[in-house]
Design a protein around this motif. Sequence first.
Motif, PDB file in Angstrom:
ATOM      1  N   LEU A  28      80.017 120.789  77.067  1.00  0.00           N
ATOM      2  CA  LEU A  28      80.034 119.591  76.133  1.00  0.00           C
ATOM      3  C   LEU A  28      81.561 118.887  76.892  1.00  0.00           C
ATOM      4  O   LEU A  28      82.012 117.679  76.964  1.00  0.00           O
ATOM      5  CB  LEU A  28      79.634 119.775  74.921  1.00  0.00           C
ATOM      6  N   ASP A  29      82.238 120.095  76.906  1.00  0.00           N
ATOM      7  CA  ASP A  29      84.115 119.515  77.148  1.00  0.00           C
ATOM      8  C   ASP A  29      84.054 118.788  78.834  1.00  0.00           C
ATOM      9  O   ASP A  29      84.835 117.480  78.395  1.00  0.00           O
ATOM     10  CB  ASP A  29      84.555 120.363  77.410  1.00  0.00           C
ATOM     11  N   ASP A  30      83.559 119.191  79.359  1.00  0.00           N
ATOM     12  CA  ASP A  30      83.479 118.716  80.335  1.00  0.00           C
ATOM     13  C   ASP A  30      82.446 117.033  80.076  1.00  0.00           C
ATOM     14  O   ASP A  30      83.028 116.292  80.814  1.00  0.00           O
ATOM     15  CB  ASP A  30      82.374 119.549  81.774  1.00  0.00           C
ATOM     16  N   GLU A  31      81.719 116.988  79.255  1.00  0.00           N
ATOM     17  CA  GLU A  31      81.362 115.833  79.789  1.00  0.00           C
ATOM     18  C   GLU A  31      82.304 114.987  79.346  1.00  0.00           C
ATOM     19  O   GLU A  31      82.248 113.681  78.909  1.00  0.00           O
ATOM     20  CB  GLU A  31      80.260 115.823  78.643  1.00  0.00           C
ATOM     21  N   ILE A  32      82.686 115.082  77.678  1.00  0.00           N
ATOM     22  CA  ILE A  32      83.804 114.560  76.702  1.00  0.00           C
ATOM     23  C   ILE A  32      84.866 114.070  77.745  1.00  0.00           C
ATOM     24  O   ILE A  32      85.335 113.099  77.706  1.00  0.00           O
ATOM     25  CB  ILE A  32      83.737 115.150  75.924  1.00  0.00           C
ATOM     26  N   LYS A  33      84.648 114.989  78.458  1.00  0.00           N
ATOM     27  CA  LYS A  33      86.455 114.601  79.453  1.00  0.00           C
ATOM     28  C   LYS A  33      85.725 113.193  80.157  1.00  0.00           C
ATOM     29  O   LYS A  33      86.239 112.498  80.670  1.00  0.00           O
ATOM     30  CB  LYS A  33      86.626 115.327  80.176  1.00  0.00           C
ATOM     31  N   ILE A  34      84.631 113.357  80.968  1.00  0.00           N
ATOM     32  CA  ILE A  34      83.937 112.221  81.418  1.00  0.00           C
ATOM     33  C   ILE A  34      84.340 111.347  81.011  1.00  0.00           C
ATOM     34  O   ILE A  34      84.248 110.020  81.772  1.00  0.00           O
ATOM     35  CB  ILE A  34      82.415 112.592  82.402  1.00  0.00           C
ATOM     36  N   ILE A  35      83.667 110.960  79.417  1.00  0.00           N
ATOM     37  CA  ILE A  35      83.974 109.362  79.043  1.00  0.00           C
ATOM     38  C   ILE A  35      84.936 109.819  78.741  1.00  0.00           C
ATOM     39  O   ILE A  35      84.623 108.432  78.449  1.00  0.00           O
ATOM     40  CB  ILE A  35      82.907 109.996  77.537  1.00  0.00           C
ATOM     41  N   GLY A  69      87.267 109.391  80.635  1.00  0.00           N
ATOM     42  CA  GLY A  69      87.797 108.727  81.910  1.00  0.00           C
ATOM     43  C   GLY A  69      86.770 107.111  81.951  1.00  0.00           C
ATOM     44  O   GLY A  69      87.394 106.420  83.139  1.00  0.00           O
ATOM     45  N   LYS A  70      86.023 106.757  80.843  1.00  0.00           N
ATOM     46  CA  LYS A  70      85.417 105.354  81.225  1.00  0.00           C
ATOM     47  C   LYS A  70      86.154 104.460  80.794  1.00  0.00           C
ATOM     48  O   LYS A  70      86.822 104.577  80.101  1.00  0.00           O
ATOM     49  CB  LYS A  70      84.500 105.644  80.236  1.00  0.00           C
ATOM     50  N   LYS A  71      85.736 103.353  81.586  1.00  0.00           N
ATOM     51  CA  LYS A  71      86.663 101.964  80.599  1.00  0.00           C
ATOM     52  C   LYS A  71      87.172 102.131  79.025  1.00  0.00           C
ATOM     53  O   LYS A  71      86.167 101.974  78.429  1.00  0.00           O
ATOM     54  CB  LYS A  71      85.803 100.773  81.055  1.00  0.00           C
ATOM     55  N   ALA A  72      87.952 101.513  78.823  1.00  0.00           N
ATOM     56  CA  ALA A  72      88.471 101.483  76.838  1.00  0.00           C
ATOM     57  C   ALA A  72      87.665 100.562  76.587  1.00  0.00           C
ATOM     58  O   ALA A  72      87.256  99.165  77.228  1.00  0.00           O
ATOM     59  CB  ALA A  72      90.345 101.520  77.176  1.00  0.00           C
ATOM     60  N   GLY A  73      87.139 100.720  75.256  1.00  0.00           N
ATOM     61  CA  GLY A  73      86.470  99.690  75.058  1.00  0.00           C
ATOM     62  C   GLY A  73      85.893 100.071  73.486  1.00  0.00           C
ATOM     63  O   GLY A  73      85.784 101.939  73.303  1.00  0.00           O
ATOM     64  N   ALA A  74      84.839  99.302  72.832  1.00  0.00           N
ATOM     65  CA  ALA A  74      83.919 100.195  72.179  1.00  0.00           C
ATOM     66  C   ALA A  74      83.331 100.710  72.115  1.00  0.00           C
ATOM     67  O   ALA A  74      82.942 102.170  71.547  1.00  0.00           O
ATOM     68  CB  ALA A  74      82.870  98.449  71.003  1.00  0.00           C
ATOM     69  N   ALA A  75      82.320 101.217  72.900  1.00  0.00           N
ATOM     70  CA  ALA A  75      81.306 102.200  73.436  1.00  0.00           C
ATOM     71  C   ALA A  75      82.208 103.209  73.680  1.00  0.00           C
ATOM     72  O   ALA A  75      81.697 104.240  73.505  1.00  0.00           O
ATOM     73  CB  ALA A  75      80.716 101.391  75.298  1.00  0.00           C
ATOM     74  N   LYS A  76      83.272 103.055  74.724  1.00  0.00           N
ATOM     75  CA  LYS A  76      83.817 104.542  75.163  1.00  0.00           C
ATOM     76  C   LYS A  76      84.545 105.320  73.331  1.00  0.00           C
ATOM     77  O   LYS A  76      84.283 106.227  72.888  1.00  0.00           O
ATOM     78  CB  LYS A  76      84.677 104.512  75.257  1.00  0.00           C
ATOM     79  N   ASP A  77      84.413 104.397  72.320  1.00  0.00           N
ATOM     80  CA  ASP A  77      85.166 104.962  71.253  1.00  0.00           C
ATOM     81  C   ASP A  77      84.175 105.147  70.496  1.00  0.00           C
ATOM     82  O   ASP A  77      84.645 106.242  69.976  1.00  0.00           O
ATOM     83  CB  ASP A  77      86.118 103.995  70.073  1.00  0.00           C
ATOM     84  N   ALA A  78      82.697 104.946  70.592  1.00  0.00           N
ATOM     85  CA  ALA A  78      81.658 104.935  69.923  1.00  0.00           C
ATOM     86  C   ALA A  78      81.449 106.505  70.501  1.00  0.00           C
ATOM     87  O   ALA A  78      81.225 107.230  69.564  1.00  0.00           O
ATOM     88  CB  ALA A  78      80.452 104.049  69.779  1.00  0.00           C
ATOM     89  N   ALA A  79      81.102 106.303  71.687  1.00  0.00           N
ATOM     90  CA  ALA A  79      81.016 107.854  72.536  1.00  0.00           C
ATOM     91  C   ALA A  79      81.612 108.785  71.925  1.00  0.00           C
ATOM     92  O   ALA A  79      81.320 110.069  71.680  1.00  0.00           O
ATOM     93  CB  ALA A  79      80.635 107.835  74.273  1.00  0.00           C
ATOM     94  N   LEU A  80      82.549 108.449  72.657  1.00  0.00           N
ATOM     95  CA  LEU A  80      83.855 109.693  71.974  1.00  0.00           C
ATOM     96  C   LEU A  80      83.890 110.630  70.548  1.00  0.00           C
ATOM     97  O   LEU A  80      84.292 111.306  70.638  1.00  0.00           O
ATOM     98  CB  LEU A  80      85.192 109.282  72.122  1.00  0.00           C
ATOM     99  N   GLU A  81      84.097 109.312  69.571  1.00  0.00           N
ATOM    100  CA  GLU A  81      83.986 109.795  68.265  1.00  0.00           C
ATOM    101  C   GLU A  81      82.289 111.072  68.723  1.00  0.00           C
ATOM    102  O   GLU A  81      83.025 111.353  66.865  1.00  0.00           O
ATOM    103  CB  GLU A  81      83.484 108.455  67.337  1.00  0.00           C
ATOM    104  N   PHE A  82      81.200 110.328  68.773  1.00  0.00           N
ATOM    105  CA  PHE A  82      80.169 111.021  68.484  1.00  0.00           C
ATOM    106  C   PHE A  82      80.226 112.565  68.865  1.00  0.00           C
ATOM    107  O   PHE A  82      80.124 113.509  68.401  1.00  0.00           O
ATOM    108  CB  PHE A  82      78.305 110.575  69.304  1.00  0.00           C
ATOM    109  N   TYR A  83      80.479 112.608  69.838  1.00  0.00           N
ATOM    110  CA  TYR A  83      80.669 113.754  71.226  1.00  0.00           C
ATOM    111  C   TYR A  83      82.006 114.593  70.198  1.00  0.00           C
ATOM    112  O   TYR A  83      81.424 115.740  70.328  1.00  0.00           O
ATOM    113  CB  TYR A  83      80.993 113.525  72.626  1.00  0.00           C
TER     114      TYR A  83
END
Length: 120
Positions: free
Chosen positions: A37-44, A46-60
């Motif tokens: 799961l940590d590896d998946e969070i690192k991939i997220i 690395g995504k382009k900055a924005g609300a979607a990335k922020d929401a995903a990082l907050e959740f995971y």
Amino acid sequence: MRVAEYGLRALAKERKIKLARNKQIEWGAWQEIIKALDDEIKIIGGKKAGAAKDAALEFYSGARADLNGFKDEYRNLVMHVRATYDEYQALRALTDVHAFMGRIAAKIDHQHLRIRWGFR
């Protein structure tokens, strides 16, 4: 902790996590799944900055922090008979797991479909 484990495995299935030697998620140890799961969070991350990335990082990241806390504060100590808890500590564990499962259930259903965050 068994209830929290269902949440852990639901996260792993939603992220399509693969364990070493094609081990099924149901047979994976907490630490193996949390590391993946940590590896998946690192991939997220690395995504382009924005609300979607922020929401995903907050959740995971929030779910991952909860899981690590459960593992270190409750699960390992109880499963290996190193600690017991009084009724107040047990109530705190139940309350924390309830909140964690509420977080998971808000985004993941029984089919474990990938969450569409809006980034590629």
